[in-house]
Scaffold this motif. Sequence first.
Motif, mmCIF file in Angstrom:
data_model
loop_
_atom_site.group_PDB
_atom_site.id
_atom_site.type_symbol
_atom_site.label_atom_id
_atom_site.label_comp_id
_atom_site.label_asym_id
_atom_site.label_seq_id
_atom_site.Cartn_x
_atom_site.Cartn_y
_atom_site.Cartn_z
ATOM 1 N N ILE A 307 -35.410 -20.044 70.423
ATOM 2 C CA ILE A 307 -36.089 -21.303 70.402
ATOM 3 C C ILE A 307 -37.453 -21.195 69.514
ATOM 4 O O ILE A 307 -37.780 -21.847 68.646
ATOM 5 C CB ILE A 307 -36.031 -22.461 71.281
ATOM 6 N N TYR A 308 -38.139 -20.285 70.168
ATOM 7 C CA TYR A 308 -39.640 -20.151 69.795
ATOM 8 C C TYR A 308 -40.216 -19.002 69.145
ATOM 9 O O TYR A 308 -41.432 -18.950 68.717
ATOM 10 C CB TYR A 308 -40.611 -20.721 70.861
ATOM 11 N N GLY A 309 -39.151 -18.068 69.357
ATOM 12 C CA GLY A 309 -39.695 -16.759 69.244
ATOM 13 C C GLY A 309 -38.903 -15.508 68.146
ATOM 14 O O GLY A 309 -38.348 -16.336 67.159
ATOM 15 N N ALA A 310 -39.173 -14.424 68.212
ATOM 16 C CA ALA A 310 -38.608 -13.339 67.377
ATOM 17 C C ALA A 310 -37.109 -13.402 67.369
ATOM 18 O O ALA A 310 -36.694 -13.320 66.243
ATOM 19 C CB ALA A 310 -39.180 -12.043 68.002
ATOM 20 N N ALA A 311 -36.408 -13.785 68.373
ATOM 21 C CA ALA A 311 -35.079 -13.629 68.011
ATOM 22 C C ALA A 311 -34.743 -14.570 67.005
ATOM 23 O O ALA A 311 -33.588 -14.356 66.459
ATOM 24 C CB ALA A 311 -34.449 -13.805 69.551
ATOM 25 N N GLY A 312 -34.985 -15.738 67.415
ATOM 26 C CA GLY A 312 -34.616 -16.927 66.536
ATOM 27 C C GLY A 312 -35.061 -16.622 65.257
ATOM 28 O O GLY A 312 -34.292 -17.048 64.190
ATOM 29 N N LEU A 313 -36.097 -16.063 64.715
ATOM 30 C CA LEU A 313 -36.446 -15.779 63.356
ATOM 31 C C LEU A 313 -35.569 -14.567 62.749
ATOM 32 O O LEU A 313 -35.137 -14.629 61.746
ATOM 33 C CB LEU A 313 -37.889 -15.255 63.374
ATOM 34 N N ALA A 314 -35.291 -13.799 63.650
ATOM 35 C CA ALA A 314 -34.374 -12.506 63.356
ATOM 36 C C ALA A 314 -33.002 -13.044 62.853
ATOM 37 O O ALA A 314 -32.473 -12.728 61.850
ATOM 38 C CB ALA A 314 -34.166 -11.550 64.455
ATOM 39 N N PHE A 315 -32.634 -14.194 63.956
ATOM 40 C CA PHE A 315 -31.029 -14.582 63.363
ATOM 41 C C PHE A 315 -31.118 -15.182 62.098
ATOM 42 O O PHE A 315 -30.264 -15.512 61.296
ATOM 43 C CB PHE A 315 -30.878 -15.549 64.481
ATOM 44 N N THR A 316 -32.276 -16.173 62.004
ATOM 45 C CA THR A 316 -32.344 -17.234 60.644
ATOM 46 C C THR A 316 -32.693 -16.000 59.398
ATOM 47 O O THR A 316 -31.794 -16.388 58.381
ATOM 48 C CB THR A 316 -33.662 -17.881 60.692
ATOM 49 N N PHE A 317 -33.230 -15.079 59.312
ATOM 50 C CA PHE A 317 -33.200 -14.195 58.169
ATOM 51 C C PHE A 317 -32.019 -13.393 58.042
ATOM 52 O O PHE A 317 -31.503 -13.194 56.850
ATOM 53 C CB PHE A 317 -34.598 -13.160 58.650
#
Length: 397
Positions: A307-317
Motif C-alpha cells: 500500500i505505502y511502499g516499495a512492493a506496490g511501486l514494483a508491482f505498478t512498474f
Amino acid sequence: MNTINKPLTLHDVIAAITGALKDTEASLHNPSYETGLLGYALYYLYLAKHTGNEDYAQEAMGYFDKAMAALDLKNFKKIYQTDSIDGHLAHIGRFIEFCKRHELLEIESDAYLLRLDDILFGLLKSKITMRDFDLNSGALAAGHYFLTRLKSTPAVKPQLEFLVESIDMCASRDEKGDYYWVSPTLFDRAYLGISHGSCMVISFLLSACENNIRPDTCRKTIGKAINFLLKHYRTSPYKGLFPNYVGDPIAPMQFSLCYGDLGIGYTLYRAARLFPGEQLAEYRDLVLNDCLQRTKEDNLTLDASIIYGAAGLAFTFDKLGALSGDLRFTDRARYWYEQIPTYAIHENRFAGFKSRLLAEDVLWQVSFGWGILGIGIASMIHVNGSLPPIDELLMIA
C-alpha cells in the motif's frame, strides 16, 4: 534483523518472513486479504508454488477455512476509516476468482459466488445513494468484484452497466462542467489519486470500457474526469506533481501505490491508449518520466509494503512494463523489488520490517496490504518468474 555481515537478498527476506509469521494470526480477525486471514492464504499459496512444498498449500486451505468462518456480517467492525463490509465481501470473491483462474486452490464456489453477486449488488446500490464510490468504503468495492466476475460469467454485466451510468450521473461538476467525485468517508474531499479519487474512478471506467460496458458513457465520463485531473498538475521545488486532494498544500508528496504520482501516471498511460491525442500523451510522459527518476533516497517511500511502499511501486512498474513493452518500466520494477531488503533494518519480530503505521499493532506489521505478507509475496514474485502477478487483487486491477 542483523544486516551487518552481508546485504540481505530477497531469498533471505522470504525465509525470514516465513519464520516471522508464526503466532501472528490471532491479530488478524477478518476474512479480507488486505487486512485479514485471506492474506495468509495467499502467502502460503505462493510459498507452495515457490518451494514446490504442497504442505504449504494445505496450510493455505486451512487459512481459507478460517477466513470464511471469521465472516460475521452482523458484528462487522471497521479496521480503518474507509473500511467496509462491502470491501471484505469483495475480497472474498476476488480471492476465489483469482485462485480459480491461476489454479492456486480448488474451491467449490459457484453457488457461493452467485449469492455474493446478489449481496454485493445490494450494497453497491446503497453506496450509490450515498454518492460514495470509494474502492474500499464505496460502490467500487463491489465494482471491482464484478469486473473480476465478468471474466467467468457474463451474467454480471447488468450490475456493471448500472454502476457505470451511476458514476456518470453522480459526478460533481466544476465551473467548466468537468467531473470529479468526493469521498464521503474522507471529509467530502475531492481526491485525485488511484486510491480514493479521480484516477480510481477513471481506471475502473477504463476497465469497463475495455470490456464493452456502456462504452459511450465510459468515454464521455473519462474525458471529463481527465480534464479535471489535468487542471491540478503543478510544478514546485518539491517532488510531487499532483496533490493528494484538491486544496492540499504544496509539499513533498508520498511516492507509493496508494498516494502519489505513479498511480496517476499509470492511469494516464491507460487513458492515452483509449484517447489518442497530443496533450494527454504529453502529460502521460511528463508524469511517468518523473516517476522513473524517483529513488528510495528521496525518503518519500516510507516502507516496503504494497500500500505505502516499495512492493506496490514494483508491482505498478511491472504492470506498466507488461502493458507497454517498455523496458524502462521493467528495469524500474526491478529497482524497487531490490530495495525491499534495504527496509529490513529494525530489531523486531517482523523480519526487520516496520510499517509506517502504528508500529505496535501486529495487524499493520503483518497484513498483506501493509505488512510482511505482501512484502513476502512481492519477493517471491520477483525471484520466481513462474508465479502469477498479483495486480488483479490491487488498486491497479
